[in-house]
Design a protein around this motif. Sequence first.
Motif, mmCIF file in Angstrom:
data_model
loop_
_atom_site.group_PDB
_atom_site.id
_atom_site.type_symbol
_atom_site.label_atom_id
_atom_site.label_comp_id
_atom_site.label_asym_id
_atom_site.label_seq_id
_atom_site.Cartn_x
_atom_site.Cartn_y
_atom_site.Cartn_z
ATOM 1 N N SER A 230 33.968 26.994 14.721
ATOM 2 C CA SER A 230 34.129 26.694 13.057
ATOM 3 C C SER A 230 34.665 27.435 12.013
ATOM 4 O O SER A 230 34.869 27.381 10.697
ATOM 5 N N GLN A 231 33.816 28.885 12.442
ATOM 6 C CA GLN A 231 33.909 30.053 11.504
ATOM 7 C C GLN A 231 35.264 30.515 11.444
ATOM 8 O O GLN A 231 36.526 30.958 9.798
ATOM 9 N N LYS A 234 37.761 27.201 9.212
ATOM 10 C CA LYS A 234 36.888 26.443 7.732
ATOM 11 C C LYS A 234 37.920 27.376 7.100
ATOM 12 O O LYS A 234 38.049 27.077 6.212
ATOM 13 N N THR A 269 29.711 20.122 12.922
ATOM 14 C CA THR A 269 30.179 21.437 11.702
ATOM 15 C C THR A 269 31.070 21.550 11.629
ATOM 16 O O THR A 269 32.545 21.558 10.942
ATOM 17 N N GLU A 273 35.108 21.482 9.769
ATOM 18 C CA GLU A 273 35.914 21.969 9.225
ATOM 19 C C GLU A 273 36.962 21.565 9.233
ATOM 20 O O GLU A 273 38.022 22.296 8.473
#
Length: 504
Positions: A230-231, A234, A269, A273
């Motif tokens: 996710s990080q 995004k 999440t 994203e």
Amino acid sequence: MFHRVFEQYQRARTQFVQAVAELATRPQNIETLQNAGVMALLRPLLLDVVPNIQQTAAMALGRLANYNNDLAEAVVKGDILPQLVYSLAEQNRFYKKAAAFVLRAVAKHSPQLAQAIVNCGALDTLVICLEDFDPGVKEAASWALGYIARHNAELSQAVVDAGAIPFLVLCIQEPETALRRIAASALSDVSKHSPELAQTVVDAGAIAHLAQMIFNPDAKLKRQVLSALSQIAKHSVDLAEMVVEAEIFPVVLTCLKDSDEYVKKNAATLIREIAKHTPELSQLIVNAGGVAAVIDCIGCCKGNVRLPGIMMLGYVAAHSENLAMAVILSKAIPQLAVCLSEEPEDHIKAAAAWSLGQIGRHTPEHARAVAVANVLPVLLSFYMASESAEDLQVKTKKALKNILQNCTHLPSLEPLLYDAPPNILKHVVGQFSKVLPHDPKARRLFVTSGGLKKVQEIKAEAGSLLQEYINTINNCYPEEIVRYYSPEYSEALLERVENYQPVL
């Protein structure tokens, strides 16, 4: 004789550090230990000739520093860090684990404390520990690096510059589950701050290995893997596409049914994203069955676990009419309406309101689908409630405007005539003024339901847009009908009754 004295001294030191380490496990003892000056007493024991005393002293310091900012600062001010860093490179695996624990415990509290660890040269030594033969040492070092990196981009960049990323990527390939969890978490902490930092993680080949671990049965590992992906995803379309190209669909959708709440949340999440970037990426998610899977997930959980899924539906719907219709056909609106009504937290209600607004803003067909779910009065009530958080009021106002600008389903709009404040009422009356001139059946219903009477009661400024809308509505009816429903008419009738002279 001398031998016995030194034996007793060693036994006393051992007993002391063991007792402090044990006392430090209980919160109620921390203040007393601090007041007794325990930090100054532990410091020389870090350099003790007996390895076991060194390790236990480090463990006690770590436990103390872990509790609060003051104790962590005492470690820094007590000039303990240089000793730890020096010993980290020289000592056995037990000491290395304990020393890395102290560094992690200090770093977690603030960027300033994490910077103090960087300043004393700990990063290079921690990176060397990532190459250690012992998995526990690698794990302790990964944890400390992640706690440093999580604070901000500058500290993350320092971790990257120390050469940690390739070794962390190797750590996620190790057989030990605990090590893989912590290394994945550290990669997530580095990736979150900027596209450039995420790119360094991608360039080290992390995505393919992370994607494979989505299949892993360990819930805590899956949490960290999904978070790291996710990080990365995004930040940009390119990074999101790289994550998708690792073939995470449809397997990531199975995580939405996981028994672990955090796995569900992190999976939603990740999907959010990816969906937010482009219509093409959203379409890919729709084609994989992602919208229906997210709606099912929202339906079987509560609270913050729902939040990323709720927002993902809004992002997909925002891109185009077709994608919004796909969200409608997947039966998202009833589920969002449930979230809007039953969630106690304002920020979750605000997210549901925002998503409903994104679905309803495209065409009359989209707006009708939202309106018939009877959410407009609910949105209005949150907008007008003085106890609603500011963000909830802003989001509900925007959602109402998005839906109202297209809504031609008059039965859903009519309740708003009675309660809406002027800035919303203008949009409601405007929609009636669009539909009534062209729909005889609607005109009849508008009279019998009391809508026309209510419009006559609205106080609008002469020459305002609202007054124009009211005039348009009134022009749809014979003059005597409009007069009959105006507030003054009953007064005029009574006056005529009073002044009427009976013919006897």
